[in-house]
Design a protein around this motif. Structure first.
Motif, PDB file in Angstrom:
ATOM      1  N   ARG B   3       7.484  -5.296  -3.427  1.00 43.59           N
ATOM      2  CA  ARG B   3       7.244  -4.570  -2.638  1.00 43.59           C
ATOM      3  C   ARG B   3       6.918  -3.220  -3.484  1.00 43.59           C
ATOM      4  NH1 ARG B   3       7.459  -4.214   3.095  1.00 43.59           N
ATOM      5  NH2 ARG B   3       9.454  -5.940   2.930  1.00 43.59           N
ATOM      6  N   ALA B  19      -9.559  -3.527  -3.973  1.00 46.28           N
ATOM      7  CA  ALA B  19     -10.067  -3.693  -4.905  1.00 46.28           C
ATOM      8  C   ALA B  19      -8.221  -3.624  -5.781  1.00 46.28           C
ATOM      9  CB  ALA B  19     -10.819  -2.990  -6.782  1.00 46.28           C
ATOM     10  N   LYS B  21      -5.591  -3.915  -4.457  1.00 48.25           N
ATOM     11  CA  LYS B  21      -4.580  -4.585  -3.546  1.00 48.25           C
ATOM     12  C   LYS B  21      -4.768  -6.301  -4.200  1.00 48.25           C
ATOM     13  CE  LYS B  21      -4.110  -2.560   0.537  1.00 48.25           C
ATOM     14  NZ  LYS B  21      -4.092  -2.477   1.820  1.00 48.25           N
ATOM     15  N   GLY B  22      -6.054  -6.088  -4.502  1.00 50.18           N
ATOM     16  CA  GLY B  22      -6.536  -7.720  -5.245  1.00 50.18           C
ATOM     17  C   GLY B  22      -5.977  -7.746  -6.450  1.00 50.18           C
ATOM     18  N   VAL B  23      -5.995  -7.148  -7.458  1.00 46.90           N
ATOM     19  CA  VAL B  23      -5.435  -7.022  -9.292  1.00 46.90           C
ATOM     20  C   VAL B  23      -3.731  -7.382  -9.013  1.00 46.90           C
ATOM     21  CG1 VAL B  23      -4.909  -5.709 -10.636  1.00 46.90           C
ATOM     22  CG2 VAL B  23      -7.127  -5.205 -10.573  1.00 46.90           C
ATOM     23  N   SER B  25      -2.314  -8.695  -6.850  1.00 44.17           N
ATOM     24  CA  SER B  25      -1.765  -9.844  -5.803  1.00 44.17           C
ATOM     25  C   SER B  25      -2.441 -10.982  -7.049  1.00 44.17           C
ATOM     26  CB  SER B  25      -2.977 -10.096  -4.075  1.00 44.17           C
ATOM     27  OG  SER B  25      -2.534  -9.341  -4.228  1.00 44.17           O
ATOM     28  N   SER B  26      -3.392 -10.785  -7.693  1.00 40.44           N
ATOM     29  CA  SER B  26      -3.584 -11.536  -9.355  1.00 40.44           C
ATOM     30  C   SER B  26      -2.496 -11.611  -9.776  1.00 40.44           C
ATOM     31  CB  SER B  26      -4.900 -10.869  -9.438  1.00 40.44           C
ATOM     32  OG  SER B  26      -5.715 -11.013  -8.137  1.00 40.44           O
ATOM     33  N   PHE B  28       0.639 -10.713  -8.822  1.00 40.13           N
ATOM     34  CA  PHE B  28       1.769 -10.832  -8.878  1.00 40.13           C
ATOM     35  C   PHE B  28       1.336 -11.941  -6.758  1.00 40.13           C
ATOM     36  CE2 PHE B  28       6.615  -9.459  -7.831  1.00 40.13           C
ATOM     37  CZ  PHE B  28       6.805  -9.765  -6.764  1.00 40.13           C
ATOM     38  N   PRO B  29       1.167 -13.151  -7.060  1.00 41.48           N
ATOM     39  CA  PRO B  29       0.898 -13.353  -5.797  1.00 41.48           C
ATOM     40  C   PRO B  29       1.653 -13.069  -4.260  1.00 41.48           C
ATOM     41  CG  PRO B  29       0.310 -14.818  -7.536  1.00 41.48           C
ATOM     42  CD  PRO B  29       0.947 -13.833  -8.104  1.00 41.48           C
ATOM     43  N   GLY B  30       3.111 -13.065  -4.683  1.00 43.79           N
ATOM     44  CA  GLY B  30       3.965 -13.024  -3.470  1.00 43.79           C
ATOM     45  C   GLY B  30       3.900 -11.700  -3.352  1.00 43.79           C
ATOM     46  N   VAL B  31       3.667 -10.272  -3.866  1.00 45.80           N
ATOM     47  CA  VAL B  31       3.990  -9.368  -3.652  1.00 45.80           C
ATOM     48  C   VAL B  31       3.965  -8.855  -2.368  1.00 45.80           C
ATOM     49  CG1 VAL B  31       1.465  -7.972  -4.633  1.00 45.80           C
ATOM     50  CG2 VAL B  31       4.160  -7.157  -4.819  1.00 45.80           C
ATOM     51  N   ILE B  32       4.278  -7.775  -1.613  1.00 45.81           N
ATOM     52  CA  ILE B  32       4.580  -7.149  -0.858  1.00 45.81           C
ATOM     53  C   ILE B  32       3.485  -5.629  -0.718  1.00 45.81           C
ATOM     54  CG2 ILE B  32       4.973  -6.216   2.033  1.00 45.81           C
ATOM     55  CD1 ILE B  32       6.856  -8.736   1.941  1.00 45.81           C
ATOM     56  N   ASP B  34       2.614  -2.648   0.491  1.00 44.32           N
ATOM     57  CA  ASP B  34       3.025  -1.558   1.909  1.00 44.32           C
ATOM     58  C   ASP B  34       1.835  -0.484   1.954  1.00 44.32           C
ATOM     59  OD1 ASP B  34       4.819  -2.985   3.266  1.00 44.32           O
ATOM     60  OD2 ASP B  34       6.166  -1.483   2.921  1.00 44.32           O
TER      61      ASP B  34
ATOM     62  N   TYR C  55     -13.589  -6.143  -3.997  1.00 42.96           N
ATOM     63  CA  TYR C  55     -12.366  -6.679  -4.189  1.00 42.96           C
ATOM     64  C   TYR C  55     -12.356  -8.197  -4.595  1.00 42.96           C
ATOM     65  CZ  TYR C  55     -13.035  -6.830   0.467  1.00 42.96           C
ATOM     66  OH  TYR C  55     -12.906  -7.459   2.170  1.00 42.96           O
ATOM     67  N   LEU C  58     -10.983  -9.725  -7.444  1.00 37.01           N
ATOM     68  CA  LEU C  58     -10.338  -9.616  -7.548  1.00 37.01           C
ATOM     69  C   LEU C  58      -8.786 -10.473  -7.464  1.00 37.01           C
ATOM     70  CD1 LEU C  58     -11.254  -5.768  -7.954  1.00 37.01           C
ATOM     71  CD2 LEU C  58     -11.145  -7.233  -9.918  1.00 37.01           C
ATOM     72  N   TYR C  59      -8.900 -10.720  -5.958  1.00 40.04           N
ATOM     73  CA  TYR C  59      -7.928 -11.657  -6.023  1.00 40.04           C
ATOM     74  C   TYR C  59      -7.792 -13.249  -5.959  1.00 40.04           C
ATOM     75  CZ  TYR C  59      -6.000  -8.495  -1.699  1.00 40.04           C
ATOM     76  OH  TYR C  59      -5.936  -7.400  -1.059  1.00 40.04           O
TER      77      TYR C  59
END
Lengths: 258, 258, 258
Positions: B3, B19, B21-23, B25-26, B28-32, B34, C55, C58-59
């Motif tokens: 997290r 942007a 958040k996209g970085v 997620s790329s 760590f695809p499963g990251v949450i 907050d 963004y 970047l995802y």
């Protein structure tokens, strides 16, 4: 059971919402928290109750809906955990759950009292962090809502004003403004069949099918996505155009054949 | 470790947060992720430091806290990765971590330098996307913070003004306004035992237990959820009512027996 | 495929975003929804298109990007599902996808028509809840975008004004203001090599490397993180300082050797 939604009037800037999310993540590390809003006007219980009515049942069974608009924090007001149609709720006992209760009269409530599910020494000024968030986290983990305290019969309610027939018109009022300046009323959209017109602020306006059909530079009424009559302007604020707001009288009558 | 929390002054409208958040997620695809807040006033390092102090330790060990309030982006200011009490931090070296450091003096810092964990060609204007988000993503994935660069001893700090005794009063000041217009001070709540009263703007006000006990149409002081003395009005803004703000002098003294 | 991003002009206060998230969670209980923004100015399709451009790529591949800025809801405007570089999109056919399309001309579009993937009786005023959210949920679950309806060739576009050479200057305009009051232009940053200067509002300003190099109490131009020329002030709003906004003329020319 693994998702909690969050509705508050805290704003986000001060970190109070972050504190609540941290508490829930500590109790249930994999929980997904969906922000609904932290922009409820400070202390607007009635508005929050309407907002909650728009999403609670669209979430799947098992979802925990946390709603903290709590001007009475630390006073004698009770804290509630509740269940309605297999969704769970955590909120102060101040009426914020009233629209859910309207939609689901068999809703069950308990008064939160079990110290096992709250902070060791709850502050008197931030029950969001010290009482509500821990209870929501434990509900999401699977603790049955009845474990949080004893059942209660009566709860505090905030009621919407009712629309009423006066002569040939159904007379109601504006109960909410949305972000676009649209005026949400307490007139049920089901009243609108055949040829109807709406009167607001001395102006008679047509009932149209959607926002894009409102005449340019003017206002019209639609049946909105809540199933209510709503007054909207074309790509601007109807509230500004009509100088109208919460409490403005709105009526609905059949058009006379000309 | 999965997290990441996010605190910025970017607002959301422009897509800069998207942007970042996209970085993440790329990487760590499963990251949450907050959201804590994106509404920090532009460049308000001191405010962001206080906000961060309210949630960092409530999250479970392993959480990565990313805080990007960065008026010095692209200049010589360093970028930091840090660890305090098993939580991780990524931020510019401008003082935004000072309140965490106060609470955890054994906090350890590294200067972010390893190009392996940042964009290939970082821009000079958006390290949130090109430096901080990639580092946070890799920390969440499990890369030890020391892999991001060399340890540093001294870091930039922003300090809070201190309260001090003057005659029989503890004299401090307002250090923050929250969304409700409550005035957060640097007076520790632990000073308030027995019979105390607070003076602000020439007015003497009572110390009460919670917001709902503030006299109607008036102001009172509470010990807030940070453990600080806070001045609040009843269901309105104390800042407006007292024409007070950050820097206003506030003092605390024992009431005289009458 | 398990993440959906959300960009709207709904604000959060009214619960419309909560409704969309509820629908997506009911279709796909484990889905992660990333808020990008709900603060797009009402009806600002052009602004939302620029935000989305910052963004989407970047995802990671498989991400579903949902963008609902939809003043034409319920009229004849089509609803689109699309694919570009292995990311998926759901949006009204009003131009909000234009900047993605610019970056990826091979983007493919279908017109959403399959009732299997929408609400049983879609309202005419809230397709975000009744059409777009269900389609996004099913795309995230793995339903191929072509199952949502027939392919379409032409889509509605909103184009940015082009910069053009006039005498020895490249003349463009401000196309967006960000939260900091920085003025984003349509002048490509690649034009800035060697010694250039920027003219805006009758003022000639230097090109600098980053915000912190803008002279105090003055303005400067940087190549921003989009690769565009952007006009910024030092720790304040360039828009305010220059009384400039969207549409203000900006030009770029080589400095004369003195």
């Amino acid at each position: 059971v693994s998702r909690i939604t969050l509705l508050t009037d805290f704003g986000t800037r001060d970190g109070y919402v972050g504190a609540m999310k941290g508490v829930m993540s500590s109790i249930f590390p994999g929980v997904i928290v969906d922000d609904v809003s932290h922009d409820v006007p400070p202390g607007d219980i009635r508005g929050a109750a309407l907002t909650l009515s728009r999403y609670w049942r669209l979430y799947p069974p098992g979802t925990v809906h946390l709603a903290v608009v709590d001007p009475g924090v630390g006073t004698e007001r009770a804290a509630l955990a509740a269940e309605a149609d297999r969704r769970f709720f955590v909120a102060p006992d101040n009426g914020v759950l009233s629209r859910v209760h309207d939609a689901c009269p068999e809703m069950r409530f308990v008064r939160i009292q079990n110290p096992q599910f709250m902070s060791a020494e709850p502050s008197r000024t931030f029950h969001g962090r010290d009482v509500f968030a821990p209870v929501a986290g434990h509900l999401a983990l699977g603790a049955h809502h009845s474990r949080h305290g004893p059942g209660v019969g009566g709860v505090v309610r905030v009621d919407e004003p009712s629309a009423a027939w006066a002569e040939a018109a159904l007379v109601g009022e504006v109960v909410s403004l949305d972000r676009f300046g649209n005026l949400v009323t307490n007139l049920p959209g089901t009243s609108v069949g055949g040829d109807y017109e709406v009167e607001i602020g001395g102006k008679t306006i047509p009932v149209v099918g959607t926002y894009g059909e409102v005449p340019a530079d003017s206002v019209g009424a639609v049946v909105n996505s809540d199933g209510r009559v709503e007054v909207a302007a074309r790509e601007r604020s109807a509230a500004d155009l009509l100088s109208a707001g919460v409490g403005t009288r709105v009526s609905l009558r059949k058009t006379f054949p000309s």
